[in-house]
Design a protein around this motif. Structure first.
Motif: not given
Length: 559
Positions: A353-356, A373-380, A398-400, A534-537
């Protein structure tokens, strides 16, 4: 004889006779504590009225179906947290129906009572069954708490009844490994020596409100029972003279030192408003005192000396400002918690949540440090999220953000609300999710409820910002302006609120105010423009239907 349309809650202790046979004394003690510490205060806090008591069961009437359903959810949640290891494992079956009720002398009967009683009988211990009539009266924050169980033939009821059950998963109520390290607050039942029923009901209602609102965060462990470990303790007494009321209340820390005490005066002629205002004031003071003390205690430790749960709590406390430093701290502490104990779900949720949030708000310098780190966080996190609604929601968002599939995010949000309809973090993140996919009515429902439960928490600024954004997108510009200004009273550095203010003023043709707000937002984020926003939202709706973006264009923000 009094006839009315009412929401009826029927409650029964599961396996009471068996418990009584096993240990009469402990069972009676446990029943008394259930009634005085959980059931009575929670019913009173939702303005319910017990019209029939059968010893191990009750019939309660409510004017609103939403109050009855909320009360049922809160009772089961509190029971799951407050079972004493020294007492028998006492669980309730709850049924709720909306129908005709007839009160005559000491008895109550009618369709509302009969169906509610039958629904309670088919409920599993620890669960809730509501009728379709109740479900149809609930708003978007409560509906996801129940699963459609289809039509059922109920004993002695002439027609089939479509029923909804509270969704649950195996192991859902098991304690979190970090639970024992959360700050614990014991909310003692507010006492009164006044013999009048209305004063006693008021004391119970206020107790129930305090337990509900303080218990609406996983950062605190809130209970009505004493614990072997040190706890914060909130205790109070209501004194009354005629219509005058005085609440004397005291809050002590785990060492027994008084953090604060106060007296709050009121009047029975204005009891409901006084109850609401008093609960809000006390929750604010308790949360502020608790979080301040915990922050001071944790700041004396290095990250290396903290446990994983302490790191996660310190990270949560950092996000009360929503500036780059706040998100940098939240990410630093949450990633440390993940390293220390990768079996805990909450640090993963906070980190994602903090990263997004840092990404959406344009704090690229902060987010970039953790992007790999985000992909490894999601996997774990994925295996941990199966039975953890907040983490599952964080993963879904995050996936959305990567694939923009609104239907999948909506399904994830509904699951999260089904499991955690009283957790203000889940409500706030669900609200933002609804904003992104364009369901602003559902977003407003979530943010309003989150504000009641968490308006004094570190998430208060995010909740106010989300409510202002959803209100703007829903087309109520005047209300959005007021909400944005209210949010800015908490922090003048939250650029999103200036952008909402600019868009709403522009939609109303107030060009001077709109330009001033846009310029203030650009001073905080000099590189902002329509394309970068728009790009970051993660808005699913763009173009003219996105009133935030179209309003910023009208206010003069460059493409």
């Amino acid at each position: 004889m009094k006839r009315s349309l009412a929401a009826v809650l029927a409650a029964d202790v599961a396996g009471y006779s068996k418990l009584l046979g096993q240990d009469t004394e402990k069972t009676l003690t446990s029943l008394r504590r259930l009634r005085t510490e959980v059931f009575g205060p929670t019913v009173a806090s939702r303005r319910g009225r017990v019209v029939k008591s059968m010893g191990d069961g009750w019939i309660v009437l409510f004017e609103a179906a939403s109050d009855a359903a909320t009360c049922a959810l809160q009772i089961q949640d509190l029971l799951s947290k407050n079972l004493s290891p020294q007492a028998p494992n006492m669980q309730l079956r709850l049924g709720v129906h909306l129908g005709d009720v007839v009160e005559e002398e000491e008895d109550v009967f009618g369709d509302g009572v009969n169906v509610a009683a039958r629904l309670e009988q088919i409920a599993a211990p620890g669960s809730i069954v509501i009728s379709d009539a109740v479900f149809g009266s609930l708003d978007g924050t409560l509906r996801p708490s129940f699963d459609d169980a289809g039509e059922h033939d109920l004993k002695n009821i002439s027609r089939p009844v479509r029923v909804w059950t509270r969704g649950s998963l195996p192991g859902q109520k098991a304690s979190d490994p970090g639970t024992s390290q959360r700050p614990q607050i014991v909310v003692r039942r507010i006492e009164t020596s006044d013999p009048r029923d209305e004063v006693r009901e008021l004391s119970d209602a206020l107790t129930g409100d305090l337990m509900t609102y303080l218990g609406a965060t996983h950062w605190l462990s809130v209970t009505a029972t004493e614990s072997a470990r040190h706890s914060y303790v909130l205790l109070g007494r209501i004194r009354a003279s005629g219509t005058r009321l005085r609440l004397e209340i005291k809050y002590t820390d785990p060492d027994g030192l008084e953090l604060w005490s106060t007296k709050i005066d009121g009047d029975m002629d204005n009891a409901f408003d006084w109850q609401d205002e008093t609960a809000e004031l006390l929750v604010s003071q308790v949360m502020t005192a608790t979080f301040d003390r915990e922050r001071v205690k944790l700041d004396k430790l290095t990250i290396e000396d903290m446990t994983a749960s302490q790191c996660e709590l310190r990270g949560q406390l950092a996000i009360d400002r929503l500036d780059p430093d706040a998100f940098a701290s939240a990410l630093e502490y949450s990633s440390a918690a993940i390293r220390k104990d990768p079996s805990l779900p909450h640090p993963f949720a906070l980190a994602l949540v903090a990263f997004l949030s840092a990404t959406v708000m344009g704090y690229e310098r902060v987010a970039q440090k953790y992007a790999t780190s985000v992909p490894s966080w999601c996997s774990a996190a994925a295996p941990l999220a199966e039975n953890h609604s907040l983490l599952r929601l964080a993963l879904g968002v995050t996936t959305y953000s990567q694939h923009r599939e609104p239907a999948i995010l909506r399904s994830t949000v509904e699951y999260a609300l089904r499991q955690s309809s009283s957790d203000f973090v889940t409500l706030a993140l669900s609200g933002w999710s609804y904003v992104w996919i364009g369901d602003n009515t559902a977003a407003i429902d979530c943010f309003k409820k989150a504000d009641v439960l968490g308006g004094k928490s570190p998430w208060a600024l995010s909740i106010r910002g989300g409510l202002a954004m959803a209100t703007l997108q829903a087309g109520n510009d005047e209300a959005a302006i007021k909400l944005a200004k209210d949010g800015l009273s908490l922090s003048v550095g939250y650029a999103t609120l200036y952008r909402v203010l600019a868009a709403a003023q522009a939609q109303l043709g107030r060009w001077g105010e709109a330009t001033e707000a846009v310029n203030t937002a650009l001073r905080l984020h000099p590189n902002d423009n329509i394309s970068s926003i728009l790009a970051r939202n993660v808005f699913a709706i763009e173009g003219g239907e996105n009133r935030y973006i179209s309003g910023l264009r009208k206010a003069g923000m460059k493409e």
